[in-house]
Design a protein around this motif. Structure first.
Motif, PDB file in Angstrom:
ATOM      1  N   PRO A 128       0.839  -1.211   0.000  1.00 30.54           N
ATOM      2  CA  PRO A 128       0.000   0.000   0.000  1.00 30.54           C
ATOM      3  C   PRO A 128       0.868   1.251   0.000  1.00 30.54           C
ATOM      4  CG  PRO A 128      -0.747  -1.589   1.639  1.00 30.54           C
ATOM      5  CD  PRO A 128       0.548  -2.102   1.131  1.00 30.54           C
ATOM      6  N   SER A 129       0.328   2.302  -0.554  1.00 33.14           N
ATOM      7  CA  SER A 129       1.110   3.538  -0.700  1.00 33.14           C
ATOM      8  C   SER A 129       1.598   4.067   0.651  1.00 33.14           C
ATOM      9  CB  SER A 129       0.278   4.600  -1.406  1.00 33.14           C
ATOM     10  OG  SER A 129      -0.922   4.854  -0.668  1.00 33.14           O
ATOM     11  N   THR A 130       0.814   3.837   1.708  1.00 30.11           N
ATOM     12  CA  THR A 130       1.223   4.336   3.024  1.00 30.11           C
ATOM     13  C   THR A 130       2.363   3.504   3.635  1.00 30.11           C
ATOM     14  OG1 THR A 130      -0.511   2.974   4.021  1.00 30.11           O
ATOM     15  CG2 THR A 130      -1.050   5.276   3.534  1.00 30.11           C
ATOM     16  N   GLU A 131       2.608   2.308   3.091  1.00 27.78           N
ATOM     17  CA  GLU A 131       3.641   1.430   3.654  1.00 27.78           C
ATOM     18  C   GLU A 131       4.865   1.328   2.748  1.00 27.78           C
ATOM     19  OE1 GLU A 131       3.208   0.323   6.610  1.00 27.78           O
ATOM     20  OE2 GLU A 131       1.108   0.932   6.799  1.00 27.78           O
ATOM     21  N   LEU A 132       4.882   2.074   1.661  1.00 27.16           N
ATOM     22  CA  LEU A 132       5.986   1.955   0.714  1.00 27.16           C
ATOM     23  C   LEU A 132       7.329   2.304   1.353  1.00 27.16           C
ATOM     24  CD1 LEU A 132       4.573   3.404  -2.643  1.00 27.16           C
ATOM     25  CD2 LEU A 132       5.229   1.048  -2.124  1.00 27.16           C
ATOM     26  N   ALA A 133       7.366   3.409   2.084  1.00 26.13           N
ATOM     27  CA  ALA A 133       8.633   3.874   2.647  1.00 26.13           C
ATOM     28  C   ALA A 133       9.183   2.883   3.670  1.00 26.13           C
ATOM     29  CB  ALA A 133       8.450   5.252   3.276  1.00 26.13           C
ATOM     30  N   VAL A 134       8.341   2.425   4.589  1.00 32.28           N
ATOM     31  CA  VAL A 134       8.832   1.502   5.613  1.00 32.28           C
ATOM     32  C   VAL A 134       9.243   0.170   4.986  1.00 32.28           C
ATOM     33  CG1 VAL A 134       6.526   0.648   6.192  1.00 32.28           C
ATOM     34  CG2 VAL A 134       8.352   0.489   7.863  1.00 32.28           C
ATOM     35  N   ALA A 135       8.501  -0.282   3.962  1.00 28.96           N
ATOM     36  CA  ALA A 135       8.874  -1.531   3.296  1.00 28.96           C
ATOM     37  C   ALA A 135      10.230  -1.405   2.603  1.00 28.96           C
ATOM     38  CB  ALA A 135       7.789  -1.915   2.281  1.00 28.96           C
ATOM     39  N   ALA A 136      10.457  -0.271   1.959  1.00 32.46           N
ATOM     40  CA  ALA A 136      11.739  -0.075   1.277  1.00 32.46           C
ATOM     41  C   ALA A 136      12.888   0.015   2.283  1.00 32.46           C
ATOM     42  CB  ALA A 136      11.679   1.181   0.417  1.00 32.46           C
ATOM     43  N   VAL A 137      12.661   0.725   3.396  1.00 34.01           N
ATOM     44  CA  VAL A 137      13.715   0.853   4.413  1.00 34.01           C
ATOM     45  C   VAL A 137      14.043  -0.511   5.020  1.00 34.01           C
ATOM     46  CG1 VAL A 137      14.244   1.818   6.682  1.00 34.01           C
ATOM     47  CG2 VAL A 137      13.205   3.250   4.931  1.00 34.01           C
ATOM     48  N   VAL A 138      13.013  -1.259   5.388  1.00 29.90           N
ATOM     49  CA  VAL A 138      13.235  -2.565   6.009  1.00 29.90           C
ATOM     50  C   VAL A 138      13.910  -3.529   5.026  1.00 29.90           C
ATOM     51  CG1 VAL A 138      12.067  -4.600   6.929  1.00 29.90           C
ATOM     52  CG2 VAL A 138      11.360  -2.329   7.663  1.00 29.90           C
ATOM     53  N   THR A 139      13.449  -3.538   3.777  1.00 37.35           N
ATOM     54  CA  THR A 139      14.055  -4.432   2.789  1.00 37.35           C
ATOM     55  C   THR A 139      15.521  -4.095   2.558  1.00 37.35           C
ATOM     56  OG1 THR A 139      11.900  -4.642   1.695  1.00 37.35           O
ATOM     57  CG2 THR A 139      13.836  -5.325   0.450  1.00 37.35           C
ATOM     58  N   GLY A 140      15.801  -2.820   2.390  1.00 36.76           N
ATOM     59  CA  GLY A 140      17.191  -2.420   2.160  1.00 36.76           C
ATOM     60  C   GLY A 140      18.088  -2.772   3.337  1.00 36.76           C
ATOM     61  N   LEU A 141      17.627  -2.473   4.539  1.00 38.23           N
ATOM     62  CA  LEU A 141      18.435  -2.779   5.725  1.00 38.23           C
ATOM     63  C   LEU A 141      18.621  -4.280   5.896  1.00 38.23           C
ATOM     64  CD1 LEU A 141      16.941  -0.222   8.275  1.00 38.23           C
ATOM     65  CD2 LEU A 141      19.252  -0.200   7.323  1.00 38.23           C
ATOM     66  N   ALA A 142      17.554  -5.052   5.661  1.00 34.08           N
ATOM     67  CA  ALA A 142      17.654  -6.501   5.849  1.00 34.08           C
ATOM     68  C   ALA A 142      18.633  -7.122   4.854  1.00 34.08           C
ATOM     69  CB  ALA A 142      16.272  -7.140   5.708  1.00 34.08           C
ATOM     70  N   LEU A 143      18.555  -6.708   3.594  1.00 33.22           N
ATOM     71  CA  LEU A 143      19.450  -7.290   2.584  1.00 33.22           C
ATOM     72  C   LEU A 143      20.902  -6.881   2.841  1.00 33.22           C
ATOM     73  CD1 LEU A 143      17.274  -6.771  -0.630  1.00 33.22           C
ATOM     74  CD2 LEU A 143      17.726  -8.910   0.582  1.00 33.22           C
ATOM     75  N   SER A 144      21.117  -5.613   3.112  1.00 39.44           N
ATOM     76  CA  SER A 144      22.493  -5.138   3.296  1.00 39.44           C
ATOM     77  C   SER A 144      23.135  -5.714   4.557  1.00 39.44           C
ATOM     78  CB  SER A 144      22.503  -3.608   3.348  1.00 39.44           C
ATOM     79  OG  SER A 144      23.810  -3.124   3.531  1.00 39.44           O
ATOM     80  N   ASN A 145      22.415  -5.639   5.673  1.00 39.20           N
ATOM     81  CA  ASN A 145      22.985  -6.139   6.929  1.00 39.20           C
ATOM     82  C   ASN A 145      22.977  -7.663   6.994  1.00 39.20           C
ATOM     83  OD1 ASN A 145      23.477  -3.658   8.810  1.00 39.20           O
ATOM     84  ND2 ASN A 145      21.525  -3.271   7.797  1.00 39.20           N
ATOM     85  N   GLY A 146      22.020  -8.294   6.317  1.00 38.88           N
ATOM     86  CA  GLY A 146      22.028  -9.749   6.256  1.00 38.88           C
ATOM     87  C   GLY A 146      23.268 -10.284   5.557  1.00 38.88           C
ATOM     88  N   ALA A 147      23.701  -9.579   4.514  1.00 39.60           N
ATOM     89  CA  ALA A 147      24.920  -9.999   3.813  1.00 39.60           C
ATOM     90  C   ALA A 147      26.146  -9.901   4.722  1.00 39.60           C
ATOM     91  CB  ALA A 147      25.115  -9.146   2.567  1.00 39.60           C
ATOM     92  N   VAL A 148      26.192  -8.842   5.523  1.00 44.67           N
ATOM     93  CA  VAL A 148      27.330  -8.682   6.441  1.00 44.67           C
ATOM     94  C   VAL A 148      27.281  -9.738   7.547  1.00 44.67           C
ATOM     95  CG1 VAL A 148      28.478  -7.105   8.036  1.00 44.67           C
ATOM     96  CG2 VAL A 148      27.469  -6.225   5.934  1.00 44.67           C
ATOM     97  N   ILE A 149      26.094  -9.968   8.094  1.00 45.86           N
ATOM     98  CA  ILE A 149      25.965 -10.967   9.160  1.00 45.86           C
ATOM     99  C   ILE A 149      26.304 -12.358   8.630  1.00 45.86           C
ATOM    100  CG2 ILE A 149      24.297 -12.087  10.693  1.00 45.86           C
ATOM    101  CD1 ILE A 149      22.932  -9.399  11.025  1.00 45.86           C
ATOM    102  N   ALA A 150      25.993 -12.616   7.363  1.00 50.51           N
ATOM    103  CA  ALA A 150      26.350 -13.907   6.766  1.00 50.51           C
ATOM    104  C   ALA A 150      27.852 -14.142   6.818  1.00 50.51           C
ATOM    105  CB  ALA A 150      25.857 -13.967   5.326  1.00 50.51           C
ATOM    106  N   GLU A 151      28.618 -13.104   6.531  1.00 47.41           N
ATOM    107  CA  GLU A 151      30.069 -13.243   6.600  1.00 47.41           C
ATOM    108  C   GLU A 151      30.541 -13.447   8.033  1.00 47.41           C
ATOM    109  OE1 GLU A 151      30.620 -14.099   3.562  1.00 47.41           O
ATOM    110  OE2 GLU A 151      32.471 -12.952   3.487  1.00 47.41           O
ATOM    111  N   ILE A 152      29.876 -12.783   8.977  1.00 46.82           N
ATOM    112  CA  ILE A 152      30.237 -12.956  10.387  1.00 46.82           C
ATOM    113  C   ILE A 152      29.971 -14.394  10.831  1.00 46.82           C
ATOM    114  CG2 ILE A 152      29.672 -12.221  12.732  1.00 46.82           C
ATOM    115  CD1 ILE A 152      29.010  -9.473  11.610  1.00 46.82           C
ATOM    116  N   VAL A 153      28.807 -14.926  10.440  1.00 47.59           N
ATOM    117  CA  VAL A 153      28.456 -16.298  10.820  1.00 47.59           C
ATOM    118  C   VAL A 153      29.424 -17.290  10.164  1.00 47.59           C
ATOM    119  CG1 VAL A 153      26.682 -18.076  10.596  1.00 47.59           C
ATOM    120  CG2 VAL A 153      26.037 -15.756  11.241  1.00 47.59           C
ATOM    121  N   ARG A 154      29.733 -17.061   8.898  1.00 47.25           N
ATOM    122  CA  ARG A 154      30.660 -17.971   8.208  1.00 47.25           C
ATOM    123  C   ARG A 154      32.032 -17.958   8.882  1.00 47.25           C
ATOM    124  NH1 ARG A 154      34.273 -17.886   3.577  1.00 47.25           N
ATOM    125  NH2 ARG A 154      34.160 -15.614   3.586  1.00 47.25           N
TER     126      ARG A 154
END
Length: 291
Positions: A139-165
């Protein structure tokens, strides 16, 4: 402590008289430099009237907090909470996938991790925002939060993956070999033996990355997400007190980050204390006869 009572120092050389004098001189110069910088900043702020009482009075009114600051702080915490949970899950999956014996899985996870580690977070947020808007995925009212959460999850998930490995690879190979020798499969060895130890050992690094994720929610300002920095700037515009507003927002963010670090330290101590200590050999008491 040696038998003669002198302390044995093995980590550094004891400075001599000249080194001590130089250390004191450098320390005094640093203190004077910091004091001069603080005086210069406070004088500049006082000259512009930013330290006047009327600039700070709005922060003790309910209107300031209910209208501006609390919605921004709640927006920051909401985005950070969702992003942190998703980033941890994604990081564990990608980190384990990078260690898979299946070459396709290993290379695919490696490509995903390297891609999202390389792309700037702000560009990733803007791309997600535009993608979600063009295809009406949220929904248009949730676009910003969805984009912020998706970006943060993908970027930080990649870093955490290296930490776990890195954490899994740091565990001695003998533990995995012993688990397999006892009849556990590769998945059971990873899930029951290696992964818990890796996460516990890497918890400080993971927490540091989570603090980074919390701070990076401020980038949502660029895609109109209601977060703390954006609301602080709007409050500064409304009351003509930009510097006090940003100072208050900075203090709030510092308090939140300290709270997150303390919470993670608490859980880390609980995890470490949950391990059973190694059995100590019995020590026999030796009685020395008095002469």
């Amino acid at each position: 402590m040696s038998g003669s009572g002198t302390t044995i120092r093995t980590l550094y050389d004891v400075p001599g008289p000249r080194a001590k004098a130089l250390n004191i001189l450098v320390s005094v110069l640093c203190v004077l430099g910091l004091a001069a910088a603080g005086w210069w900043v406070s004088s500049a702020l006082a000259e512009k009237g930013q330290l006047a009482a009327e600039k700070w009075e709005p922060f003790v009114t309910p209107e300031m907090w209910l209208t501006y600051l609390l919605p921004g702080i709640l927006g920051t915490l909401q985005a950070a909470a969702f992003a942190i949970v998703l980033a941890i899950i994604l990081g564990i999956l990608l980190g384990v996938g990078r260690l898979s014996e299946n070459r396709t899985v290993r290379y695919s996870c490696g490509a995903v991790v390297e891609f999202f580690r390389a792309i700037p977070l702000l560009i990733l947020m803007i791309f997600c925002f535009q993608l979600f808007a063009d295809y009406a995925l949220f929904p248009s009212t949730e676009l910003a939060v969805a984009a912020v959460v998706t970006g943060l999850a993908l970027s930080n998930g990649a870093v955490i993956a290296e930490i776990v490995r890195a954490g899994i690879k740091a565990i001695p190979r003998g533990q995995g070999e012993a688990a397999i020798a006892l009849g556990l499969g590769n998945g059971q060895t990873l899930r029951m033996i290696l992964l818990p130890q890796a996460i516990t050992a890497m918890l400080p690094a993971i927490v540091a990355q989570l603090v980074v994720a919390l701070k990076d929610t401020a980038l949502g300002y660029q895609i109109t997400y209601v977060e703390a920095v954006r609301q602080g700037i709007q409050a500064g515009s409304a009351y003509s007190n930009y510097i006090p507003a940003l100072v208050v927002i900075a203090l709030v963010m510092i308090a939140i980050n300290l709270g997150l670090s303390r919470l993670a330290t608490y859980f880390e101590n609980r995890l470490r204390s949950g391990r059973k200590p190694a059995l100590k050999p019995a020590v026999e008491e030796v009685v020395v006869p008095q002469t």
